[in-house]
Design a protein around this motif. Structure first.
Motif, mmCIF file in Angstrom:
data_model
loop_
_atom_site.group_PDB
_atom_site.id
_atom_site.type_symbol
_atom_site.label_atom_id
_atom_site.label_comp_id
_atom_site.label_asym_id
_atom_site.label_seq_id
_atom_site.Cartn_x
_atom_site.Cartn_y
_atom_site.Cartn_z
ATOM 1 N N HIS A 130 0.829 -1.198 0.000
ATOM 2 C CA HIS A 130 0.000 0.000 0.000
ATOM 3 C C HIS A 130 0.867 1.254 0.000
ATOM 4 C CE1 HIS A 130 -3.732 2.021 0.111
ATOM 5 N NE2 HIS A 130 -4.423 1.022 0.651
ATOM 6 N N TYR A 131 0.420 2.242 -0.766
ATOM 7 C CA TYR A 131 1.094 3.539 -0.844
ATOM 8 C C TYR A 131 0.242 4.554 -0.068
ATOM 9 C CZ TYR A 131 3.550 1.146 -4.590
ATOM 10 O OH TYR A 131 4.275 0.240 -5.326
ATOM 11 N N PRO A 140 4.307 3.186 13.372
ATOM 12 C CA PRO A 140 5.013 1.893 13.460
ATOM 13 C C PRO A 140 4.929 1.258 14.844
ATOM 14 C CG PRO A 140 6.572 3.713 13.317
ATOM 15 C CD PRO A 140 5.227 4.292 13.061
ATOM 16 N N TYR A 141 4.841 2.083 15.889
ATOM 17 C CA TYR A 141 4.708 1.521 17.242
ATOM 18 C C TYR A 141 3.337 0.865 17.427
ATOM 19 C CZ TYR A 141 8.713 4.586 17.865
ATOM 20 O OH TYR A 141 9.935 5.207 17.726
ATOM 21 N N THR A 152 -3.013 -7.826 13.117
ATOM 22 C CA THR A 152 -2.613 -7.628 11.734
ATOM 23 C C THR A 152 -1.124 -7.908 11.590
ATOM 24 O OG1 THR A 152 -2.652 -6.071 9.866
ATOM 25 C CG2 THR A 152 -2.097 -5.187 12.023
ATOM 26 N N GLU A 153 -0.685 -8.084 10.356
ATOM 27 C CA GLU A 153 0.731 -8.304 10.038
ATOM 28 C C GLU A 153 1.138 -7.268 8.996
ATOM 29 O OE1 GLU A 153 1.520 -12.285 8.868
ATOM 30 O OE2 GLU A 153 0.611 -13.190 10.644
ATOM 31 N N ALA A 154 1.681 -6.167 9.478
ATOM 32 C CA ALA A 154 2.075 -5.077 8.597
ATOM 33 C C ALA A 154 3.395 -4.503 9.069
ATOM 34 C CB ALA A 154 1.001 -3.989 8.571
ATOM 35 N N VAL A 155 4.137 -3.947 8.120
ATOM 36 C CA VAL A 155 5.445 -3.392 8.437
ATOM 37 C C VAL A 155 5.701 -2.202 7.517
ATOM 38 C CG1 VAL A 155 6.600 -4.981 6.843
ATOM 39 C CG2 VAL A 155 7.905 -3.900 8.684
ATOM 40 N N MET A 156 6.324 -1.165 8.055
ATOM 41 C CA MET A 156 6.716 0.007 7.273
ATOM 42 C C MET A 156 8.019 -0.283 6.544
ATOM 43 S SD MET A 156 4.634 2.687 7.740
ATOM 44 C CE MET A 156 5.786 3.967 7.273
ATOM 45 N N ILE A 157 8.090 0.109 5.281
ATOM 46 C CA ILE A 157 9.315 -0.080 4.507
ATOM 47 C C ILE A 157 9.900 1.255 4.049
ATOM 48 C CG2 ILE A 157 8.673 -2.378 3.727
ATOM 49 C CD1 ILE A 157 7.792 -1.178 1.094
ATOM 50 N N SER A 158 9.256 2.352 4.393
ATOM 51 C CA SER A 158 9.774 3.670 4.019
ATOM 52 C C SER A 158 10.794 4.140 5.044
ATOM 53 C CB SER A 158 8.638 4.691 3.924
ATOM 54 O OG SER A 158 7.711 4.320 2.927
ATOM 55 N N GLU A 159 11.799 4.843 4.561
ATOM 56 C CA GLU A 159 12.835 5.399 5.420
ATOM 57 C C GLU A 159 12.591 6.895 5.629
ATOM 58 O OE1 GLU A 159 16.547 4.553 3.628
ATOM 59 O OE2 GLU A 159 16.385 2.366 3.892
ATOM 60 N N ASN A 160 13.238 7.424 6.674
ATOM 61 C CA ASN A 160 13.094 8.851 7.013
ATOM 62 C C ASN A 160 11.619 9.217 7.192
ATOM 63 O OD1 ASN A 160 15.923 9.148 6.750
ATOM 64 N ND2 ASN A 160 15.716 9.539 4.551
ATOM 65 N N PHE A 161 10.956 8.435 7.995
ATOM 66 C CA PHE A 161 9.526 8.612 8.210
ATOM 67 C C PHE A 161 9.281 9.264 9.566
ATOM 68 C CE2 PHE A 161 5.459 7.033 9.858
ATOM 69 C CZ PHE A 161 4.613 7.456 8.844
ATOM 70 N N SER A 162 8.422 10.279 9.592
ATOM 71 C CA SER A 162 8.114 10.994 10.829
ATOM 72 C C SER A 162 6.608 11.061 11.006
ATOM 73 C CB SER A 162 8.692 12.416 10.786
ATOM 74 O OG SER A 162 8.293 13.149 11.928
ATOM 75 N N ILE A 163 6.146 10.656 12.188
ATOM 76 C CA ILE A 163 4.715 10.708 12.455
ATOM 77 C C ILE A 163 4.280 12.079 12.957
ATOM 78 C CG2 ILE A 163 4.650 8.241 12.951
ATOM 79 C CD1 ILE A 163 4.612 8.902 15.903
ATOM 80 N N THR A 171 5.947 13.048 2.807
ATOM 81 C CA THR A 171 5.915 12.409 1.497
ATOM 82 C C THR A 171 5.146 11.090 1.593
ATOM 83 O OG1 THR A 171 8.045 11.320 1.934
ATOM 84 C CG2 THR A 171 8.099 13.433 0.767
ATOM 85 N N GLU A 172 4.932 10.505 0.463
ATOM 86 C CA GLU A 172 4.223 9.229 0.420
ATOM 87 C C GLU A 172 5.062 8.130 1.067
ATOM 88 O OE1 GLU A 172 1.733 7.473 -3.176
ATOM 89 O OE2 GLU A 172 3.846 6.951 -3.368
ATOM 90 N N SER A 173 4.413 7.236 1.788
ATOM 91 C CA SER A 173 5.105 6.134 2.457
ATOM 92 C C SER A 173 4.543 4.799 1.955
ATOM 93 C CB SER A 173 4.940 6.233 3.984
ATOM 94 O OG SER A 173 3.568 6.257 4.329
ATOM 95 N N GLU A 174 5.317 3.737 2.163
ATOM 96 C CA GLU A 174 4.932 2.405 1.700
ATOM 97 C C GLU A 174 4.818 1.452 2.885
ATOM 98 O OE1 GLU A 174 7.533 0.994 -1.316
ATOM 99 O OE2 GLU A 174 7.363 2.801 -2.566
ATOM 100 N N VAL A 175 3.795 0.619 2.822
ATOM 101 C CA VAL A 175 3.524 -0.352 3.878
ATOM 102 C C VAL A 175 3.242 -1.705 3.238
ATOM 103 C CG1 VAL A 175 2.077 -0.925 5.858
ATOM 104 C CG2 VAL A 175 2.547 1.465 5.315
#
Length: 305
Positions: A130-131, A140-141, A152-163, A171-175
């Motif tokens: 998902h984008y 992520p926490y 659920t089973e999900a993980v963030m794959i984007s770097e330099n991510f700030s909540i 910017t757009e993030s990927e999960v």
């Protein structure tokens, strides 16, 4: 009588000469007329010759293409026919994306369904890529907590991510979301992802903005060959085989039919004309609360020197 005969002969000879002269004159004029039209005739004959050459060239090209088609390998034609038969008998994949809950904290529910039941489909795994648009974020926490609870089973794959970053600095993030089989449907799978709204800039007119959530990528990995992979597989994507696995698998990016083209979320935002009012109220509230805290500390606090 002799005179009349001589005159008659003279008139016949004159008429014969006149006819011969007329014939010569007509022949000369015909020659002259034909000589005047000779260039036009040559041009017309040249056009006819060019057309004849073009027709011959086209005929040779058609014959060459026909020969190339007849010389094509029978295996390619057979493979094309077989692929057409497989696609005609393939079960269509339907993806449905829904947004649950109201307010600034939402849940994305993705359901995958096959129109027809497929044997041994349980041996396949499904992964949702998902984008997430800039107007939303995934904590992520929170994902780690939901993984521990087996929600659920999900993980963030984007770097330099700030909540904490606002919408205009994100910017757009990927999960990656590993889908699970639906307990109420044998050939259905679903995935769950919580999302949250980011802060948006205030606007001058409208007190709302919109976030478009596009449909995700559907990845499929099977331990054995399935005809459906030949039907809807578009490309291969490298991704972890499981959530807690370090092994990398080549997932098939599947083509599907979506129930909705995309999902649009309505986000309320502030107005710029309220800036001075909001700042004043915030400042006064902060000062008042600070004074109350200091009074409580002096009245009920115990100090020792």
């Amino acid at each position: 009588m002799a005179r009349r005969g001589a005159e008659r002969r003279r008139s016949e000879v004159g008429a014969q000469r006149g006819s011969e002269e007329w014939r010569e004159a007509y022949a000369g004029s015909y020659v002259r007329i034909s000589s005047r039209r000779d260039p036009l005739g040559r041009a017309f004959s040249g056009v006819l010759a060019a057309r004849a050459v073009a027709v011959r060239v086209a005929a040779w090209l058609l014959l060459w293409e026909a020969a190339a088609l007849t010389c094509a390998p029978a295996s390619a034609l057979t493979a094309a026919l077989a692929d057409a038969d497989i696609r005609a008998t393939c079960s269509e994949i339907i993806l449905r994306q829904e947004i649950l809950k109201d307010g600034f904290h939402r849940d994305i529910l993705i359901k995958v369904k096959f129109e027809e039941s497929i044997e041994n489909l349980q041996t396949c795994r499904f992964l949702i890529k998902h984008y997430i648009p800039a107007g939303l974020f995934v904590d992520p926490y929170e994902l780690a907590s939901l993984q521990e609870k087996n929600v659920t089973e999900a993980v963030m794959i984007s770097e330099n991510f700030s909540i904490e970053a606002p919408n205009y600095l994100s910017t757009e993030s990927e999960v990656l979301i590993y889908a699970r089989q639906d307990s109420q449907c044998i050939h259905c799978f679903q995935a769950f992802l919580p999302v949250h709204y980011r802060y948006h800039r205030p606007q001058s007119k409208d007190g709302e903005t919109f976030i478009v959530v596009n449909n995700p990528d559907l990845l499929m990995y099977c331990d054995q060959e399935f005809p459906i992979l030949n039907c809807w597989a578009q490309s291969e994507v490298a991704a972890p085989c499981a959530l807690k696995s370090k092994d990398i698998c080549q997932w098939n990016n599947m083509k599907y039919k979506s129930v909705y083209k995309n999902v649009t979320l309505q986000v309320p935002v502030g107005l710029t004309i309220h800036t001075s009012l909001v700042c004043s109220v915030t400042l006064l509230t902060t000062i008042l609360c600070s004074i109350l805290i200091l009074v409580a500390v002096f009245n009920y606090g115990h100090f020792s020197l």
